[in-house]
Design an enzyme around this catalytic site. Structure first.
Site, mmCIF file in Angstrom:
data_model
loop_
_atom_site.group_PDB
_atom_site.id
_atom_site.type_symbol
_atom_site.label_atom_id
_atom_site.label_comp_id
_atom_site.label_asym_id
_atom_site.label_seq_id
_atom_site.Cartn_x
_atom_site.Cartn_y
_atom_site.Cartn_z
ATOM 1 N N THR A 1 -19.025 6.079 2.756
ATOM 2 C CA THR A 1 -20.340 6.158 3.385
ATOM 3 C C THR A 1 -20.966 4.781 3.548
ATOM 4 O O THR A 1 -22.076 4.655 4.087
ATOM 5 C CB THR A 1 -21.257 7.086 2.546
ATOM 6 N N VAL B 1 4.163 0.316 -5.517
ATOM 7 C CA VAL B 1 4.488 -0.650 -6.569
ATOM 8 C C VAL B 1 4.605 0.123 -7.881
ATOM 9 O O VAL B 1 3.685 0.834 -8.288
ATOM 10 C CB VAL B 1 3.437 -1.769 -6.650
ATOM 11 N N THR C 1 -19.067 -0.570 -4.729
ATOM 12 C CA THR C 1 -18.057 -1.357 -3.997
ATOM 13 C C THR C 1 -18.502 -2.799 -3.748
ATOM 14 O O THR C 1 -17.698 -3.727 -3.881
ATOM 15 C CB THR C 1 -17.708 -0.659 -2.667
ATOM 16 N N GLU D 1 0.860 -1.189 0.000
ATOM 17 C CA GLU D 1 0.000 0.000 0.000
ATOM 18 C C GLU D 1 0.894 1.237 0.000
ATOM 19 O O GLU D 1 1.753 1.387 0.875
ATOM 20 C CB GLU D 1 -0.906 -0.028 1.238
ATOM 21 N N MET E 1 -10.108 4.186 -0.043
ATOM 22 C CA MET E 1 -11.247 5.105 0.129
ATOM 23 C C MET E 1 -12.247 4.614 1.170
ATOM 24 O O MET E 1 -13.029 5.406 1.694
ATOM 25 C CB MET E 1 -11.980 5.272 -1.200
ATOM 26 N N HIS F 1 -17.089 7.158 -7.802
ATOM 27 C CA HIS F 1 -17.417 5.801 -8.248
ATOM 28 C C HIS F 1 -16.910 5.573 -9.679
ATOM 29 O O HIS F 1 -17.684 5.243 -10.562
ATOM 30 C CB HIS F 1 -18.942 5.584 -8.225
ATOM 31 N N ALA G 1 -22.537 2.563 1.731
ATOM 32 C CA ALA G 1 -23.757 2.068 1.092
ATOM 33 C C ALA G 1 -23.408 0.905 0.162
ATOM 34 O O ALA G 1 -22.521 1.030 -0.685
ATOM 35 C CB ALA G 1 -24.443 3.192 0.312
ATOM 36 N N ASN H 1 -3.981 5.467 1.603
ATOM 37 C CA ASN H 1 -3.817 5.082 3.008
ATOM 38 C C ASN H 1 -4.207 3.615 3.114
ATOM 39 O O ASN H 1 -4.904 3.090 2.237
ATOM 40 C CB ASN H 1 -4.760 5.908 3.895
HETATM 41 P P1 FAD Z 1 -9.468 1.974 -3.002
HETATM 42 O O1 FAD Z 1 -10.323 1.889 -1.802
HETATM 43 O O2 FAD Z 1 -9.350 3.276 -3.684
HETATM 44 O O3 FAD Z 1 -8.025 1.439 -2.597
HETATM 45 C C1 FAD Z 1 -6.967 1.398 -3.520
HETATM 46 C C2 FAD Z 1 -5.666 1.506 -2.743
HETATM 47 O O4 FAD Z 1 -4.588 1.180 -3.616
HETATM 48 C C3 FAD Z 1 -5.399 2.909 -2.226
HETATM 49 O O5 FAD Z 1 -5.218 2.880 -0.827
HETATM 50 C C4 FAD Z 1 -4.130 3.330 -2.964
HETATM 51 O O6 FAD Z 1 -3.291 4.139 -2.173
HETATM 52 C C5 FAD Z 1 -3.484 2.011 -3.296
HETATM 53 N N1 FAD Z 1 -2.598 2.070 -4.470
HETATM 54 C C6 FAD Z 1 -2.879 2.579 -5.696
HETATM 55 N N2 FAD Z 1 -1.844 2.431 -6.527
HETATM 56 C C7 FAD Z 1 -0.844 1.834 -5.819
HETATM 57 C C8 FAD Z 1 0.482 1.432 -6.129
HETATM 58 N N3 FAD Z 1 0.983 1.598 -7.352
HETATM 59 N N4 FAD Z 1 1.234 0.867 -5.149
HETATM 60 C C9 FAD Z 1 0.721 0.670 -3.902
HETATM 61 N N5 FAD Z 1 -0.539 1.033 -3.560
HETATM 62 C C10 FAD Z 1 -1.318 1.601 -4.505
HETATM 63 N N6 FAD Z 1 -18.602 3.336 -2.387
HETATM 64 C C11 FAD Z 1 -19.727 2.633 -2.155
HETATM 65 O O7 FAD Z 1 -19.925 1.562 -2.739
HETATM 66 N N7 FAD Z 1 -20.677 3.078 -1.296
HETATM 67 C C12 FAD Z 1 -20.559 4.281 -0.652
HETATM 68 O O8 FAD Z 1 -21.420 4.663 0.131
HETATM 69 C C13 FAD Z 1 -19.376 5.062 -0.900
HETATM 70 N N8 FAD Z 1 -19.199 6.254 -0.293
HETATM 71 C C14 FAD Z 1 -18.013 6.931 -0.444
HETATM 72 C C15 FAD Z 1 -17.841 8.118 0.256
HETATM 73 C C16 FAD Z 1 -16.595 8.752 0.246
HETATM 74 C C17 FAD Z 1 -16.404 10.041 1.017
HETATM 75 C C18 FAD Z 1 -15.516 8.160 -0.476
HETATM 76 C C19 FAD Z 1 -14.146 8.780 -0.452
HETATM 77 C C20 FAD Z 1 -15.721 7.000 -1.231
HETATM 78 C C21 FAD Z 1 -16.971 6.377 -1.237
HETATM 79 N N9 FAD Z 1 -17.216 5.203 -1.955
HETATM 80 C C22 FAD Z 1 -18.394 4.529 -1.766
HETATM 81 C C23 FAD Z 1 -16.233 4.630 -2.878
HETATM 82 C C24 FAD Z 1 -15.532 3.452 -2.219
HETATM 83 O O9 FAD Z 1 -14.798 3.890 -1.102
HETATM 84 C C25 FAD Z 1 -14.669 2.776 -3.259
HETATM 85 O O10 FAD Z 1 -15.545 2.241 -4.245
HETATM 86 C C26 FAD Z 1 -13.839 1.625 -2.706
HETATM 87 O O11 FAD Z 1 -13.015 2.042 -1.653
HETATM 88 C C27 FAD Z 1 -12.991 1.033 -3.842
HETATM 89 O O12 FAD Z 1 -12.194 0.008 -3.322
HETATM 90 P P2 FAD Z 1 -10.808 -0.404 -4.030
HETATM 91 O O13 FAD Z 1 -10.202 -1.432 -3.179
HETATM 92 O O14 FAD Z 1 -11.080 -0.790 -5.438
HETATM 93 O O15 FAD Z 1 -9.966 0.943 -4.125
#
Ligand code: FAD
Length: 510
Positions: free
Chosen positions: A128, A236, A489, A40, A123, A443, A130, A119
């Site tokens: 939130t 990475v 998500t 991460e 995200m 999204h 949902a 982090n």
């Molecule tokens: P992420 O959670 O974005 O995680 C990806 C991680 O990969 C990050 O921590 C990033 O730092 C890391 N990364 C990227 N590139 C590299 C690299 N090269 N090397 C190492 N690490 C790397 N979604 C919903 O479905 N319902 C909701 O109600 C909703 N509300 C939201 C409200 C807010 C305020 C926010 C900010 C987001 C919301 N979302 C919601 C979106 C939801 O958080 C994301 O859809 C979800 O977190 C996506 O998951 P992920 O694992 O694909 O990516």
């Protein structure tokens, strides 16, 4: 040279958001002997790692955790806004940071508030929670034809700890639901009717209702797995390919600045919908569909106030931490006839002072958000530069993004619908609905889309393995091939479950 990384593992996971966490969890359950390293780029900002930062009680500590999540140039410039705030300005929400260049090309709409979180927990340490299921054309037809989608969604709900009963104590929620049902349910099948929003929240041992995030997805099976390691502050920069197969990752330790190779039999890239294609591109993996069909959900908001309800005596204000139980979230599902997803939230229970002598009762201000499904276009895309770099030194992005005539028509319908629904609940606080700047839904989807066959229109197959690169899997909202309006998500975690199972069974067969 000493390093904190292993020389080789069975599975390397890039990204610690809920979709990367889903791989770690399923592998911990189904392949307990497999060695797994998760990388991460961001720091650990909460305990347990990946926990939602709003669960941190101390406001200064919480603000610090949000700041640490805001990318390579995180600084306290006072420009962040919380919740659904109606502003056309380019502002990021706490814990997120904006793409600082390349978010809009002249003559196009762009995604002016395209954002990221860096982090442990991604995200979902700020979200939130949902977690609705997709409906009608939001669903992935070829997975339905196989009969697997609902089982995968159920497994996603298990990992995220999704519940519909979190706000059963809220005094306003049944009222809001009932009024919305009267306005919206006619002609809808049961699963499409107005209902409680499925949410990723849980009750802590101390009784407090709190948000769930990657901490819950990882769960005890992963935390207790001696073969699992999580490496924060680790960027990475490349997926290693040997003989056409994924063979590991190149990772920069941001604490020391040193770069290392970690060999792996399987690599999962779960870096969000903009950074997953970035890493593939940087690694020379550039299928025609990479970065294309980028789509986001235009978001229309409107607020009303319920006046004809007297809250029970003793109703308290905003929860010190976690969630206020005077709040509540109602879901108006997407249908092909009404191509919007409705998320109706009683705003935080803290009495909102509309005027000095007119404090609103807890839970009586209701925010309505309608998310619109995008008209998918191959030309909507993220492109990467051969020479310019972003704040992490990775290829700089340019977003090409345009609303079509069909999108404008959907947005106009959503504006009319949100006023109709809002007026059914209470007294409007606004003259007219407001469209958030594009990118505000957070999204982003489609950029590493899944396909049934390798026909040039997709990046990965039904198990999320990249076409033509055995051993390389992609995860996250970018994998979703359909145009969804609902929060994505749950769907992307469900798709991760299948990919993780496929790796577990491949590991078992060698
Ligand atoms: P992420 O959670 O974005 O995680 C990806 C991680 O990969 C990050 O921590 C990033 O730092 C890391 N990364 C990227 N590139 C590299 C690299 N090269 N090397 C190492 N690490 C790397 N979604 C919903 O479905 N319902 C909701 O109600 C909703 N509300 C939201 C409200 C807010 C305020 C926010 C900010 C987001 C919301 N979302 C919601 C979106 C939801 O958080 C994301 O859809 C979800 O977190 C996506 O998951 P992920 O694992 O694909 O990516």
């Amino acid at each position: 040279m000493t390093t904190r990384y292993p020389a080789s593992v069975d599975v390397a996971i890039v990204g610690s958001g809920p979709t990367g966490a889903a791989y770690a969890r399923i592998l911990s359950e189904q392949a307990p002997d497999a060695t797994i390293a998760m990388f991460e780029v961001g720091p650990t900002v909460s305990d347990p790692p990946g926990a939602h930062v709003k669960n941190i009680a101390d406001p200064d500590e919480r603000a610090h955790a949000q700041l640490l999540s805001e990318g390579p140039d995180a600084q306290d410039d006072g420009e962040r806004v919380g919740g659904i705030v109606k502003t056309a300005a380019r502002r990021a929400r706490p814990g997120t940071y904006l793409l600082d260049a390349g978010y809009q090309v002249d003559g196009e709409d762009g995604l002016p508030v395209a954002a990221f979180s860096s982090n442990v927990g991604g995200m979902a340490a700020h979200w939130t929670g949902a977690c609705p299921r997709p409906n009608d054309s939001e669903r992935i037809g070829f997975l339905d034809a196989e009969g697997v989608l609902d089982e995968l969604l159920s497994e996603g709900e298990r990992l995220l700890g999704v519940t519909t009963g979190a706000f059963d104590a809220s005094p306003h929620a049944p009222l809001v639901r009932g009024r919305l049902a009267t306005a919206a349910d006619e002609g809808r099948e049961e699963h499409e009717r107005v209902q409680r929003m499925p949410l990723a929240v849980h009750r802590r041992d101390d009784g407090q209702l709190v948000w769930s995030g990657s901490d819950v997805v990882l769960g005890e099976p992963t935390r207790a797995n001696p073969n699992f390691t999580l490496h924060d502050e680790s960027l990475v920069t490349r997926v290693l390919i040997e003989d056409g197969r994924a063979a590991g990752v190149q990772v920069t330790d941001l604490r020391s600045g040193e770069s290392h190779e970690v060999h792996a039999r399987f690599v999962v890239v779960a870096g969000d919908a903009l950074r997953t294609p970035q890493l593939l591109w940087a690694s020379g993996i550039r299928p025609a569909a990479l970065g294309r069909y980028l789509n986001d959900q235009a978001q229309i908001v409107f607020a009303v106030r319920i006046r004809d309800f007297v809250p029970a005596a003793g109703s308290e204000g905003e929860a010190r931490t976690g969630l206020s139980e005077y709040s509540g979230v109602t879901w108006v599902p997407f249908t092909d006839e009404m191509p919007f997803h409705g998320q109706v939230m009683q705003l935080d229970a803290s009495p909102v002072a509309l005027a000095e002598d007119d404090p609103a009762a807890p839970g009586s201000i209701v925010g309505l958000g309608l998310f619109c499904a995008k008209d998918l276009q191959e030309s909507d895309r993220v492109e990467f530069s051969e020479d310019a770099v972003d704040g992490y030194g990775m290829p700089a992005m340019t977003l090409h993004y345009t609303l079509s005539a069909a999108d404008h028509a959907t947005i106009d319908r959503a504006k009319a619908e949100v006023v109709r629904l809002g007026t059914a609940i209470g007294e409007p606080l606004d003259d007219r609905p407001f469209m958030m700047p594009l990118g505000a839904s957070l999204h982003y989807q489609g950029t590493t889309r899944m396909g049934e066959t390798d026909d040039g229109d997709s990046v990965c197959g039904p198990d999320s393995q990249v076409w033509g690169v055995p051993g390389l899997f992609v995860a996250g909202n970018g994998v979703i091939p359909t145009s969804t309006a609902c929060n994505p998500t749950l769907t992307s975690v469900a798709l991760s479950v299948r990919g993780a199972r496929s790796i577990a069974s491949a590991l078992a067969s060698v």
